[in-house]
Design a protein around this motif. Sequence first.
Motif, short mmCIF file in Angstrom:
data_model
loop_
_atom_site.label_atom_id
_atom_site.label_comp_id
_atom_site.label_asym_id
_atom_site.label_seq_id
_atom_site.Cartn_x
_atom_site.Cartn_y
_atom_site.Cartn_z
N ILE A 223 0.84 -1.03 -0.09
CA ILE A 223 -0.05 -0.13 0.08
C ILE A 223 0.76 1.33 0.08
O ILE A 223 0.65 2.10 -0.78
CB ILE A 223 -1.05 0.05 1.21
N THR A 224 1.87 1.33 0.82
CA THR A 224 2.79 2.38 1.15
C THR A 224 3.35 2.69 -0.43
O THR A 224 3.60 3.68 -0.82
CB THR A 224 3.65 2.29 2.34
N TYR A 225 3.80 1.65 -1.02
CA TYR A 225 4.71 1.84 -2.11
C TYR A 225 4.00 2.16 -3.36
O TYR A 225 4.20 2.94 -4.38
CB TYR A 225 5.33 0.33 -2.56
N PHE A 226 2.75 1.66 -3.44
CA PHE A 226 1.70 2.00 -4.48
C PHE A 226 1.56 3.64 -4.29
O PHE A 226 1.55 4.66 -5.09
CB PHE A 226 0.45 1.42 -4.38
N LEU A 227 1.13 4.21 -2.99
CA LEU A 227 0.85 5.53 -2.87
C LEU A 227 2.28 6.53 -3.20
O LEU A 227 2.08 7.40 -3.73
CB LEU A 227 0.58 5.64 -1.27
N LYS A 228 3.29 5.92 -2.69
CA LYS A 228 4.52 6.82 -2.97
C LYS A 228 5.15 6.95 -4.48
O LYS A 228 5.52 7.71 -4.99
CB LYS A 228 5.71 6.11 -1.93
N PHE A 229 5.13 5.43 -5.01
CA PHE A 229 5.95 5.43 -6.38
C PHE A 229 4.97 5.55 -7.32
O PHE A 229 5.57 5.78 -8.82
CB PHE A 229 6.59 3.89 -6.55
N ILE A 230 3.54 5.37 -7.51
CA ILE A 230 2.53 5.60 -8.52
C ILE A 230 1.80 6.70 -8.28
O ILE A 230 1.32 7.49 -9.07
CB ILE A 230 1.70 4.25 -8.58
N PHE A 231 0.91 6.75 -7.13
CA PHE A 231 -0.19 7.82 -6.83
C PHE A 231 0.64 9.12 -7.08
O PHE A 231 0.04 9.95 -7.53
CB PHE A 231 -0.91 7.39 -5.49
N TRP A 232 1.69 9.30 -6.20
CA TRP A 232 2.45 10.70 -5.96
C TRP A 232 2.66 11.06 -7.15
O TRP A 232 2.29 12.18 -7.70
CB TRP A 232 3.46 10.52 -4.87
N PRO A 233 3.79 10.52 -7.98
CA PRO A 233 4.00 10.94 -9.16
C PRO A 233 2.80 11.49 -10.16
O PRO A 233 2.96 12.35 -10.96
CB PRO A 233 5.06 9.79 -9.80
N LEU A 234 2.05 10.56 -10.29
CA LEU A 234 0.77 10.76 -11.18
C LEU A 234 0.03 11.99 -10.78
O LEU A 234 -0.66 12.55 -11.53
CB LEU A 234 0.00 9.69 -11.54
N ALA A 235 -0.30 12.00 -9.51
CA ALA A 235 -0.91 13.19 -8.89
C ALA A 235 -0.46 14.52 -9.17
O ALA A 235 -1.04 15.46 -9.58
CB ALA A 235 -1.39 12.92 -7.39
N ILE A 236 1.02 14.51 -8.96
CA ILE A 236 1.65 15.95 -9.20
C ILE A 236 1.90 16.14 -10.79
O ILE A 236 1.69 17.55 -11.02
CB ILE A 236 3.04 15.74 -8.59
N LEU A 237 2.04 15.08 -11.46
CA LEU A 237 1.78 15.44 -12.87
C LEU A 237 0.43 16.03 -13.49
O LEU A 237 0.43 16.84 -14.26
CB LEU A 237 2.25 13.99 -13.78
N GLY A 238 -0.53 15.43 -12.77
CA GLY A 238 -1.78 15.87 -13.21
C GLY A 238 -1.79 17.43 -12.54
O GLY A 238 -2.90 18.20 -13.39
N VAL A 239 -1.33 17.86 -11.35
CA VAL A 239 -1.55 19.14 -10.88
C VAL A 239 -0.68 19.93 -11.93
O VAL A 239 -1.08 21.14 -12.18
CB VAL A 239 -0.76 19.17 -9.44
N ILE A 240 0.48 19.48 -12.38
CA ILE A 240 1.47 20.26 -13.36
C ILE A 240 0.50 20.32 -14.65
O ILE A 240 0.38 21.49 -15.11
CB ILE A 240 2.99 19.55 -13.47
N TYR A 241 -0.18 19.43 -15.20
CA TYR A 241 -0.86 19.51 -16.23
C TYR A 241 -2.04 20.71 -16.27
O TYR A 241 -2.22 21.61 -17.13
CB TYR A 241 -1.39 18.17 -16.70
N LEU A 242 -2.71 20.58 -15.24
CA LEU A 242 -3.90 21.40 -14.86
C LEU A 242 -3.31 23.09 -14.88
O LEU A 242 -3.90 23.81 -15.53
CB LEU A 242 -4.62 21.24 -13.66
N ASP A 243 -2.31 23.04 -14.22
CA ASP A 243 -1.78 24.52 -13.98
C ASP A 243 -1.04 25.00 -15.22
O ASP A 243 -1.46 26.32 -15.69
CB ASP A 243 -0.49 24.48 -12.93
#
Length: 309
Positions: A223-243
């Motif tokens: 669970i922690t590795y999914f959140l850290k290595f998949i969710f976090w990069p994808l979420a921040i890339l989403g934020v960058i795209y929206l901005d």
Amino acid sequence: MNLFFIILLKVFPIYINVILGFLSSKYLKVQRESVATLLIYILGPIVVFSATLSVKIDFAVAFLPIFLFIFCSIIAFSALAIFKNHWNDPTGNILAFSAGTGNTGYFGIPLAIIFFPPWLADIYIFTVLASLLYESTTGFYVTAKGNFTVKEALKKMSRLPILYAFILGIALNLAGFEIPEVISSYTAQFKGAYGILGMMMLGMGLMGLKNSEGNFDIKFISITYFLKFIFWPLAILGVIYLDRTIFMLLNEDLYKVLFLFAIVPLAGNTVTLAVLLNAKPEKASLAVFLSTVVSVITIPLFIYLYGGF
């Protein structure tokens, strides 16, 4: 792929500090509790205070730590609500803490110094204040709540000097106060010490692993590795795209700061707080250490796929 191997070579020496931490604990009998106390109560506040004063704060720069603190806190409280009853011990609390942050200080600051020009590295360090503030408020609360009542957790949280160092630094920065150069050259040394001792803590935390049972918790690690290595990069890339396409609040340099913030391994303070609160420190140490090993590949890979810094 040449860029990938260049990045890999730049990152690899940081891992030497983990080995030094293990050796110092094994052969020199250095106590990790003492190091954890130094990090939270002495080095951390000095790094926070000096970094807060070293950056020229405008709207875009101020937005980064504010946004990331809120983002981290939402993830932590969400993870706590979802996973707090999945274990009969404080494991769920440690998972919630680690879900909301990464090793942005101990690991990220050396990386920022390696990859960014000095002025952008200072902005990254200022952004790391989001993690430090999160770890000493929301993160500390969700961790301590596993062993203490709400009142006790808030009381312990209020005693952490990092919170007051941040508030004082912001107030003096906005008032136009500047640290004299002689003093700033002295406080700058604490950034390196903070990174070195933080990484050494990971090695020190491995000492109790072989004699403890139940430290390799595949559910916790997955669970922690999914959140850290998949969710976090994808979420921040989403934020960058929206901005980049809609809000246009930041710029390309600040996008790099955001992305580096997202790709570091599990937070070293997961171990630090687990030690101080006696909340499964060996299990936390193993998860953090393995994530640090995995990041030998993931960090160069993420930066390579991003296009390089």
